[in-house]
Design an enzyme around this catalytic site. Structure first.
Site, mmCIF file in Angstrom:
data_model
loop_
_atom_site.group_PDB
_atom_site.id
_atom_site.type_symbol
_atom_site.label_atom_id
_atom_site.label_comp_id
_atom_site.label_asym_id
_atom_site.label_seq_id
_atom_site.Cartn_x
_atom_site.Cartn_y
_atom_site.Cartn_z
ATOM 1 N N HIS A 57 -28.814 -16.296 -44.495
ATOM 2 C CA HIS A 57 -30.143 -16.066 -43.903
ATOM 3 C C HIS A 57 -31.036 -15.360 -44.913
ATOM 4 C CE1 HIS A 57 -32.776 -15.294 -40.271
ATOM 5 N NE2 HIS A 57 -33.354 -14.554 -41.221
ATOM 6 N N ASP A 309 -31.381 -11.650 -45.857
ATOM 7 C CA ASP A 309 -32.678 -11.701 -45.172
ATOM 8 C C ASP A 309 -33.848 -11.479 -46.130
ATOM 9 O OD1 ASP A 309 -34.358 -12.124 -43.028
ATOM 10 O OD2 ASP A 309 -33.900 -10.258 -41.981
HETATM 11 FE FE FE2 Z 1 -35.214 -13.429 -41.047
#
Ligand code: FE2
Length: 426
Positions: A57, A309
């Site tokens: 991610h 992220d």
């Molecule tokens: Fe995200």
């Protein structure tokens, strides 16, 4: 003669002192004292070979944009979203590409050779889509980049998102994204999940949604995502990213939810560095941690991977795209300190990530592509403890990055003494 032999290495499953023979870009054999000769030979006694790290991610369109146009003064999620919207009109394809290519260099030397990046499709110009599709192609010899069409401002809430998302998929973006908790109402969020899962089913694509990224104990889009996965036959192909609200949910409700998620084979991605810094911001004390229930999900048989992220972007000022740093934080925040749990924290940035992304050719086995990383650590738990040097990064049989081993020296009156942090106990 074969292309490359790596001697005297350990494997993540605990196997010690084996050789890996590589030819034609593939692993041909793994075993002790292989009687083959390599045109190139590497010997790394006691070091760990792992399949490459997987970042499940990421947001490559925003990475390394820190400070543009200004810094996030509060350090909050909402100021981050405002900042990103200030930056968006200034973006150019070339600038996004340059930042993304630099980030990929960081990833490679850290041994991360598969990345799933969300790409914001709310800007009608789709500049980030264009840039990252080019980066995906340019980086193909070195790493696998999967792109998710991500409606950052809401699939229904942002006027052209539905149309832009389809345009992005038509251009070759791989995965259908979503952000149900950011829609105008809970009902609109549920409606967005249904529409996006149907779109993915129609096109034969995977789904990866930012889902319930809040501290709201009643945010239950994961329930709808699980239901739609089951209804549309998308088992194993749908990822719930973040799921931070699960941290705050009622325990009885979670006891019902976990088996349903297992049944639908929902893939879960937690983002420990970001969840621990952005969630719990409305709390006084006690302050919630805001990471999803990693331990309980794993115990229930749900596949859990970790993502980075953000790296130096509007939401997070730190990071160097090191997945061992992510796993280290995930282990601590999730209290994954049991021996098997620590191994699972390592799997969350390797094999579990590969499963979430659907990477079929992943793993250290004869016949598979020779994609691997040699770490200056004896085993996965030591790798988490030391976050050591990535001595070699190998892609399709080629060494594409090399870092010298760290050999710290203490300078004493009696003379120089090397310091060794290794303790191969686990
Ligand atoms: Fe995200």
């Amino acid at each position: 003669m074969i292309d490359l032999v790596i001697r005297h290495i350990n494997l993540p499953d605990g196997t010690r002192d084996v050789d890996i023979a590589i030819n034609g870009g593939r692993i041909v054999e793994i075993g002790p004292h292989l009687a083959v000769k390599g045109r190139q030979e590497e010997s790394h006694p006691g070091c760990l070979a792992t399949p490459p790290f997987v970042d499940s991610h990421f947001h490559m369109d925003a990475a390394l944009s820190l400070g543009q146009p200004r810094l996030n003064q509060s350090g909050t999620l909402l100021e981050g979203i405002r900042l990103w919207n200030e930056l968006k009109p200034e973006l150019t394809v070339e600038a996004i590409k340059q930042r993304a290519l630099e980030l990929c260099q960081w990833s490679i030397v850290r041994g991360t050779l598969a990345i799933r990046s969300h790409v914001d499709i709310c800007d009608d110009r789709l500049l980030a889509v264009e840039a990252l599709l080019e980066v995906r192609q340019m980086m193909k010899p070195y790493l696998d980049l999967q792109l998710v069409a991500f409606p950052q401002d809401g699939y229904f809430r942002c006027a052209n998102a539905a149309q832009n998302l389809r345009r992005a998929l038509d251009k070759g973006v791989d995965v259908v994204g979503g952000i149900p908790h950011f829609e105008r109402t809970m009902a609109e969020g549920a409606r967005s999940i249904r529409a996006l899962c149907e779109l993915a089913a129609e096109r034969g694509l995977r789904v990866d949604m930012h889902c319930d990224e809040s501290d709201d104990p009643l945010s239950r889009h994961i329930e709808t995502l699980t239901y739609e996965t089951q209804r549309l036959g998308l088992q194993g192909r749908v990822t719930g990213s973040h799921l931070t609200s699960m941290h705050s949910m009622d325990n009885y409700y979670v006891s019902k939810l976990l088996p349903l998620m297992r049944e639908a084979d929902i893939q879960v991605v937690a983002n420990p560095l970001i969840n621990i810094t952005l969630q719990g911001r409305h709390d006084d004390y006690p302050k919630r941690r805001g990471m999803t229930r990693v331990k309980e999900l794993m115990q229930a048989g749900v596949n859990v991977a970790f993502g980075h992220d953000c790296v130096m972007d509007p939401w997070y000022s730190l990071g160097s795209h090191d997945m061992l740093e992510v796993a280290h934080m995930g282990l601590h925040v999730g209290q994954l300190t049991g021996v098997d749990e620590m191994r699972r924290a390592f799997a969350a940035v390797t094999t579990n990530g590969a499963r979430a992304l659907g990477l079929d050719d992943y793993g250290l086995e004869a016949g598979k592509p020779a994609d691997l990383v040699i770490l200056q650590a004896a085993n996965p738990i030591e790798a988490l403890r030391l976050r050591p040097q990535r001595l070699l990064v190998i892609r399709h049989g080629q060494i594409i990055a090399r870092t010298a081993p760290a050999v710290p020296e203490l300078l004493l009156q009696e003379g120089t003494q090397p310091v060794d942090f290794s303790r191969d106990l686990l």
